[in-house]
Write a protein that holds these residues in place. Structure first.
Motif, short mmCIF file in Angstrom:
data_model
loop_
_atom_site.label_atom_id
_atom_site.label_comp_id
_atom_site.label_asym_id
_atom_site.label_seq_id
_atom_site.Cartn_x
_atom_site.Cartn_y
_atom_site.Cartn_z
N GLU A 1 0.90 -1.29 0.12
CA GLU A 1 -0.02 -0.02 -0.14
C GLU A 1 0.86 1.39 -0.02
N VAL A 2 2.10 1.41 0.60
CA VAL A 2 2.83 2.23 0.52
C VAL A 2 3.60 2.79 -0.83
N VAL A 3 3.95 1.65 -1.46
CA VAL A 3 4.57 2.05 -2.68
C VAL A 3 3.40 2.28 -3.71
N ILE A 4 2.18 1.48 -3.71
CA ILE A 4 1.06 1.89 -4.44
C ILE A 4 0.50 3.42 -4.62
N GLY A 5 0.67 3.77 -3.33
CA GLY A 5 0.29 5.31 -2.92
C GLY A 5 1.27 6.27 -3.46
N MET A 6 2.57 5.75 -3.55
CA MET A 6 3.51 6.63 -3.95
C MET A 6 3.36 6.71 -5.54
N ILE A 7 3.16 5.73 -6.24
CA ILE A 7 2.93 5.61 -7.71
C ILE A 7 1.54 6.40 -7.90
N ASP A 8 0.52 6.22 -7.33
CA ASP A 8 -0.51 6.99 -7.58
C ASP A 8 -0.62 8.21 -7.50
N SER A 9 0.34 8.96 -6.67
CA SER A 9 0.42 10.20 -6.26
C SER A 9 1.50 11.00 -7.71
N ALA A 10 2.47 10.01 -8.07
CA ALA A 10 3.43 10.61 -8.97
C ALA A 10 2.49 10.61 -10.22
N LEU A 11 1.67 9.69 -10.60
CA LEU A 11 1.09 9.63 -12.00
C LEU A 11 0.02 10.75 -11.86
N GLN A 12 -0.62 11.33 -10.67
CA GLN A 12 -1.47 12.52 -10.75
C GLN A 12 -0.44 13.76 -10.81
N GLU A 13 0.56 13.85 -10.36
CA GLU A 13 1.41 15.11 -10.54
C GLU A 13 2.07 15.16 -12.09
N LYS A 14 2.15 13.94 -12.61
CA LYS A 14 2.68 13.92 -14.02
C LYS A 14 1.76 13.68 -15.06
N LYS A 15 0.58 14.32 -15.13
CA LYS A 15 -0.63 14.06 -16.09
C LYS A 15 -0.07 14.38 -17.32
N GLU A 16 0.85 15.23 -17.83
CA GLU A 16 1.45 15.61 -18.99
C GLU A 16 2.33 14.67 -19.58
N ALA A 17 2.83 13.70 -19.05
CA ALA A 17 3.75 12.95 -19.47
C ALA A 17 3.72 12.15 -20.86
N ALA A 18 4.62 12.02 -21.39
CA ALA A 18 4.48 11.36 -22.79
C ALA A 18 4.49 9.60 -22.41
N GLY A 19 4.91 9.52 -21.21
CA GLY A 19 4.78 8.10 -20.91
C GLY A 19 5.77 7.66 -19.71
N PHE A 20 5.82 6.54 -19.17
CA PHE A 20 6.75 6.27 -18.03
C PHE A 20 7.59 5.16 -18.02
N ILE A 21 8.72 5.40 -17.25
CA ILE A 21 9.28 3.85 -17.01
C ILE A 21 9.30 3.68 -15.77
N PHE A 22 8.83 2.63 -15.45
CA PHE A 22 8.42 1.98 -14.03
C PHE A 22 9.75 1.25 -13.70
N ASP A 23 10.37 1.57 -12.78
CA ASP A 23 11.91 0.96 -12.43
C ASP A 23 11.85 0.25 -10.89
N GLY A 24 11.78 -0.91 -10.69
CA GLY A 24 11.55 -1.69 -9.58
C GLY A 24 10.23 -1.42 -9.19
N PHE A 25 9.16 -1.50 -9.75
CA PHE A 25 7.78 -1.28 -9.62
C PHE A 25 7.07 -1.74 -10.86
N PRO A 26 6.17 -2.87 -10.81
CA PRO A 26 5.73 -3.68 -9.49
C PRO A 26 6.59 -4.67 -9.16
N ARG A 27 6.70 -5.15 -7.81
CA ARG A 27 7.56 -6.07 -7.48
C ARG A 27 6.52 -7.25 -6.62
N THR A 28 5.59 -6.99 -6.64
CA THR A 28 4.36 -8.26 -6.27
C THR A 28 3.16 -8.08 -7.43
N VAL A 29 2.51 -9.14 -7.09
CA VAL A 29 1.18 -9.29 -8.22
C VAL A 29 0.35 -8.36 -7.69
N PRO A 30 0.21 -8.12 -6.45
CA PRO A 30 -1.03 -7.07 -6.07
C PRO A 30 -0.45 -5.65 -6.58
#
Ligand code: B4P
Length: 207
Positions: free
Chosen positions: A63-92
Motif C-alpha cells: 500500500e505504501v509503494v502503490i500510494g507513491m505511484i498513484d501520487s506520482a501519476l497524478q502529478e505527471k499527467k502531461e507525461a508522454a509515458g513512464f519508465i517503471f523501475d523496481g515497480f511492480p515487485r508483487t502481483v498485487p
C-alpha cells in the motif's frame, strides 16, 4: 502513451538502463527505490518505517509503494509515458498499476526483464556499495536476502505480464550500450502501429 516496466533482480541494471531510456524516449522515470530513499532523506514517518525494511533487504508494504505511484501519476499527467523501475515487485502491485493506468486511459506497453545470475548481482552491488552509502549494498548477507526476496516474492510478476503477452527477457550481462540497444529494439516493436492485413482478414472470413 509509452509505459515500460523495467524488471529484474537487484543489481540487474534497471536503474542504469532507466537513465538511458528516459533520455532516449523522453519518458518520466518512476523508481520506487528512489522515491523511498527521498522519503528517508526528508526524514518523514514513511521514510523512517521504510528504512528499517530496506536496510534489511525486505520489501516495503504494497500500500505504501502503490500510494507513491498513484501520487506520482497524478502529478505527471502531461507525461508522454513512464519508465517503471523496481515497480511492480508483487502481483498485487501489478494489479494496482493496471487499475491506476486505466484511470488515466492508458496501460503498460511492455515489460523488459534483465536476467543476471546471483554471483554477478552480489559482485555488482558490493562494488556499488563502496560508493553508494546504501546499507543494503554493503553487506553480502543482505544482498543475498534481497535476491532471495526477488526469487520468492517478485519473480512471479513476470508471469502476470506473460499472460498479457507483454513480457520480454534479455541477458543482463554484457556491455551496457549493447543491452540498451536490445531494450530499444523491444520497445520500438511495441510502438509500431498495428496494420491490419487484408489477406489475413479474407482468410478469417473464409474460415
Ligand atoms: P531499488 O532502488 O529498486 O534498487 P535495486 O534493485 O538495488 O537497484 P537496480 O537494479 O536499479 O540497480 P542497477 O542494477 O541499475 O530497491 C531498493 C529497495 O527499495 C528494495 O530492496 C526494497 O526494500 C525497496 N523497494 C523498492 N521498490 C519497491 C517496491 N515496488 N515494493 C516494495 N519495496 C520496494 O545497478 C547495480 C550496479 O550494477 C550499478 O553499480 C551499475 O553500475 C552496475 N551495472 C548495471 N548494469 C551493468 C552491466 N551491464 N555490467 C556491469 N555492471 C552493471
Amino acid at each position: 502513451m509509452l509505459n515500460i516496466v523495467l524488471f529484474g533482480p537487484p543489481g540487474a541494471g534497471k536503474g542504469t538502463q532507466s537513465q538511458k531510456l528516459i533520455a532516449h524516449y523522453h519518458l518520466v522515470h518512476l523508481s520506487t527505490g528512489d522515491l523511498l530513499r527521498a522519503q528517508i532523506t526528508q526524514g518523514t514517518v514513511l521514510g523512517l518505517k521504510a528504512k528499517k525494511l530496506m536496510d534489511e533487504g525486505l520489501l516495503v508494504p504494497d500500500e505504501v509503494v502503490i500510494g507513491m505511484i498513484d501520487s506520482a501519476l497524478q502529478e505527471k499527467k502531461e507525461a508522454a509515458g513512464f519508465i517503471f523501475d523496481g515497480f511492480p515487485r508483487t502481483v498485487p502491485q501489478a494489479e494496482s498499476l493496471d487499475q491506476l493506468l486505466a484511470q488515466h486511459q492508458t496501460r503498460v506497453s511492455c515489460m523488459v526483464a534483465l536476467e543476471v545470475g546471483e554471483e554477478e548481482l552480489v559482485k555488482r552491488l558490493l562494488e556499488r556499495g563502496k560508493t553508494s552509502n546504501r546499507p543494503d549494498d554493503q553487506d553480502e548477507s543482505k544482498i543475498r536476502r534481497r535476491v532471495n526476496v526477488y526469487n520468492t516474492e517478485t519473480a512471479q510478476v513476470a508471469g502476470y505480464y506473460a499472460n498479457q503477452h507483454k513480457f520480454h527477457a534479455l541477458n543482463g550481462i554484457g556491455e551496457i550500450e549493447s543491452i540498451f540497444g536490445q531494450i530499444c529494439q523491444i520497445i520500438d516493436q511495441h510502438q509500431r502501429p498495428v496494420i491490419e492485413s487484408p489477406i489475413a482478414a479474407t482468410d478469417e472470413v473464409k474460415a
